[in-house]
Design an enzyme around this catalytic site. Structure first.
Site, short mmCIF file in Angstrom:
data_model
loop_
_atom_site.label_atom_id
_atom_site.label_comp_id
_atom_site.label_asym_id
_atom_site.label_seq_id
_atom_site.Cartn_x
_atom_site.Cartn_y
_atom_site.Cartn_z
N ASP A 81 0.65 -1.26 -0.02
CA ASP A 81 -0.23 0.07 0.09
C ASP A 81 0.82 1.26 -0.06
OD1 ASP A 81 -2.66 1.51 0.35
OD2 ASP A 81 -1.45 1.98 2.06
N GLU B 67 1.60 0.22 -4.67
CA GLU B 67 0.79 1.01 -5.16
C GLU B 67 1.62 2.25 -4.89
OE1 GLU B 67 -2.95 3.46 -3.75
OE2 GLU B 67 -1.80 2.42 -2.28
#
Length: 614
Positions: free
Chosen positions: A263, A300
């Site tokens: 993330d 990401e």
């Protein structure tokens, strides 16, 4: 590679359980056994502030806390299970006792990934790992080859997206805990489906976050949206890095996870000599060598920086892939007309053409929204390294009302968008329910127990929407109703139009899997162009004969398109989204004229052609 040390509790049959915790500033650390009987163990201090000890009669299922300096009791920072809440005792787990049945699992190469992102709590009626397991045959039948689970690390309460996790080593108890997750991985591998797990190494959730009580897990060197940054490069950072390295290796080794989605890596702040991501990739590669298999790390990032992907020899970190927001934004703005917030940097057809041919749109260009130059050139990087989507948890759930594209564009455009994702050269990802046009929103939800924190979350959400001119009132993230509204209905079995859309997705996936031109998906093996007069995007895949020619009509009018003859090449129809069997208005393509390479595209339609054998 830097220090790597096992932490947490570890059970060994016949020997009992050992405990290791990092608490460099503590004067004394004890294990307090809570069940099935009470006991106290004084741990021994070792170098660098690690404390260790063992108890022979502690079996799996026993619960414990650490007591610091004779006063403060806290759960294990590396707890493998929190059977009650984030505030109570940790549980001893035996990772070696699970019956794995995936010995015949053949690791899928990244270029074969067709990813399906899902949230465990809202994907099924049960809201558990077992609920996901029951739906796997449907995903396999659709053609999905990999599921991506939003974070499952233990969070407060039972309702959360997962990015508020505070025990990175513990699979969420309300989802089914560690054994529930392992059972799901077993089932996925049996169906030929890989498992990607979303992990969060850039911040920790607020409630139940007791890391500071153990040591300098955080640093004041940087400002972040979540307060103090995790300590990846300040004093004592070797051991914070170790904590997250061990976490990644645990998911891959003990849970047989195939890939980790990292993330928001741009928020992993590290100015040290070797970036944490590079060190993580090195350890993951080493584990792969030991297990004779490949694991993938997928980042990401909103920085458009190929450093994440490039090999170390070229100054990179060597990760397998990264999400490409540019592609989502280019598609979204073209089909919705939205230009607010970060969408102001997009909206021109040439953006989509550039994304198809070169990867990043912002590849060293000035961003009006960010007021600075953004990005690097991705044209030399393999297409498989970029994950693209038209919807995901962020882009849907961070809208004030959580609307999916189903609510924003016509049914015909939904099919057009599906083609833009599944017929691109990149690694495609669908968001749960997208394939049949789910109408329930995907909203932001939490179940914190601290009312003051709940109010802060509500206020934060309102501020987040200030750059967008969205009408209405943001749903209360804490309300049970907000969570329940976000559950999938899986209504395509009763809804004819939804069934047709799902069949359309299935057909597109079939083309991607079987058409020879898609067996060699690289940016240099395609050409893209946009005709401003007809508003038709031309996309040609030439990786292998027969070639595939895709026509996307973005206009709301029928368009006549004549293809270049290219040395007498003519084309067979593979798919026409306007056909009635796909819920379209009917597909008069001007068949009589097709021998002249002239086709009639219905409004907002997609035509997929394959070159005839000469």
């Amino acid at each position: 590679m830097g220090i790597i040390r096992t932490i947490g509790s570890a059970y060994t049959a016949g020997k009992g359980t050992s405990f290791t915790v990092w608490a460099p500033e503590a004067e004394q650390v004890e294990v307090i056994l809570k069940s099935p009987h009470h006991a106290t163990l004084l741990l021994q201090r070792e170098s660098f502030g690690y404390w260790t000890g063992a108890l022979e009669n502690v079996l799996p299922g026993a619960t414990y806390v650490y007591r610091l300096n004779g006063k403060m009791e806290r759960p294990d920072p590396a707890s493998h299970s929190q059977p009650d809440t984030v505030h109570t005792a940790s549980e001893v787990i035996d990772h070696k006792n699970f019956e794995w049945k995936d010995q015949d699992w053949k690791v899928l190469p990244l270029e074969k990934y067709i990813i399906y992102e899902l949230h465990v709590g809202t994907f099924s009626e049960e809201g558990t790992f077992k609920g996901v397991e029951k739906k796997l045959p449907e995903l396999k039948e659709l053609g999905i080859t990999a599921i991506e689970l939003m974070p499952v690390a233990q969070f407060p309460g039972t309702r959360n997206w997962g990015y508020d996790g505070v025990y990175p080593f513990a699979a969420q108890n309300s989802y089914g805990g560690p054994d529930g997750l392992k059972s799901l991985v077993n089932a996925c591998h049996k169906e030929g489906i890989a498992v990607i797990l979303d992990v969060v190494y850039n911040h920790m959730g607020p409630e139940g976050n007791y890391l500071n009580d153990f040591g300098p897990y955080f640093t004041q060197k940087y400002n972040t949206p979540w307060g103090a940054a995790l300590n990846f490069d300040d004093a004592h950072s070797d051991h914070v890095r170790n904590y997250f390295l061990q976490n990644a290796l645990m998911w891959l080794r003990d849970f047989h996870i195939d890939a980790l989605r990292l993330d928001a890596v741009h928020a992993i702040l590290d100015l040290g000599p070797k970036h944490f991501l590079q060190e993580l990739q090195e350890h993951v590669h080493q584990l792969g060598d030991q297990n004779n298999r490949e694991y993938f790390l997928i980042a990401e990032s909103d920085m458009n920086n190929v450093r994440l992907l490039n090999p170390v020899a070229k100054g990179g970190y060597g990760l397998a892939a990264q999400w490409m927001d540019d592609y989502h934004h280019a598609v979204h703005t073209l089909v919705t007309g939205e230009r607010e917030g970060y969408y102001e940097d997009y909206g021109k057809p040439e953006h989509l053409v550039k994304a198809l041919e070169r990867g990043f749109i912002y590849n060293g260009l000035y961003s009006e929204h960010r007021k600075r130059t953004v990005g690097t050139d991705a044209s030399a990087n393999p297409a498989k390294q970029f994950v693209v989507c038209a919807q995901n948890h962020d882009q849907v759930g961070n809208r004030m009302l959580g609307e999916r594209l189903t609510q924003l564009v016509s049914f015909e455009k939904l099919k057009l968008v599906a083609g833009l994702i599944l017929l691109s050269p990149y690694t495609p990802m669908l968001f749960m329910g997208e394939e049949y046009g789910e109408t329930n929103p995907f909203l932001y939800f939490v179940s914190h127990t601290d009312e003051q924190l709940v109010e802060l979350v509500r206020k934060g959400r309102r501020e987040e929407f200030s750059a967008f001119a969205w009408k209405g009132e943001a749903p209360d993230p804490q309300a049970l109703e907000t969570f329940q509204k976000s559950k999938l209905q899986h209504s395509y079995t009763q809804n004819e139009q939804q069934r047709k859309l799902r069949e359309f997705y299935k057909n597109l996936i079939g083309i991607r899997k079987t058409a020879p031109a898609f067996s060699n998906l690289e940016k240099q093996n395609l050409s893209a162009s946009y005709d401003d007069t007809t508003q038709v995007l031309h996309l040609i895949h030439t990786g292998k004969m027969p070639y595939v020619y895709c026509l996307f009509n973005f206009s709301d009018q029928p368009q006549r398109v004549t293809l270049p003859l290219e040395a007498g090449k003519s084309w067979d129809m593979l798919l026409n989204s306007a056909e009635e069997k796909w819920g379209g208005p009917g597909a008069d393509t001007g068949a009589a004229e097709n021998q002249n390479n002239s086709f009639l595209l219905q409004p907002e339609s997609l035509l997929t052609l394959q070159s005839k054998k000469q």
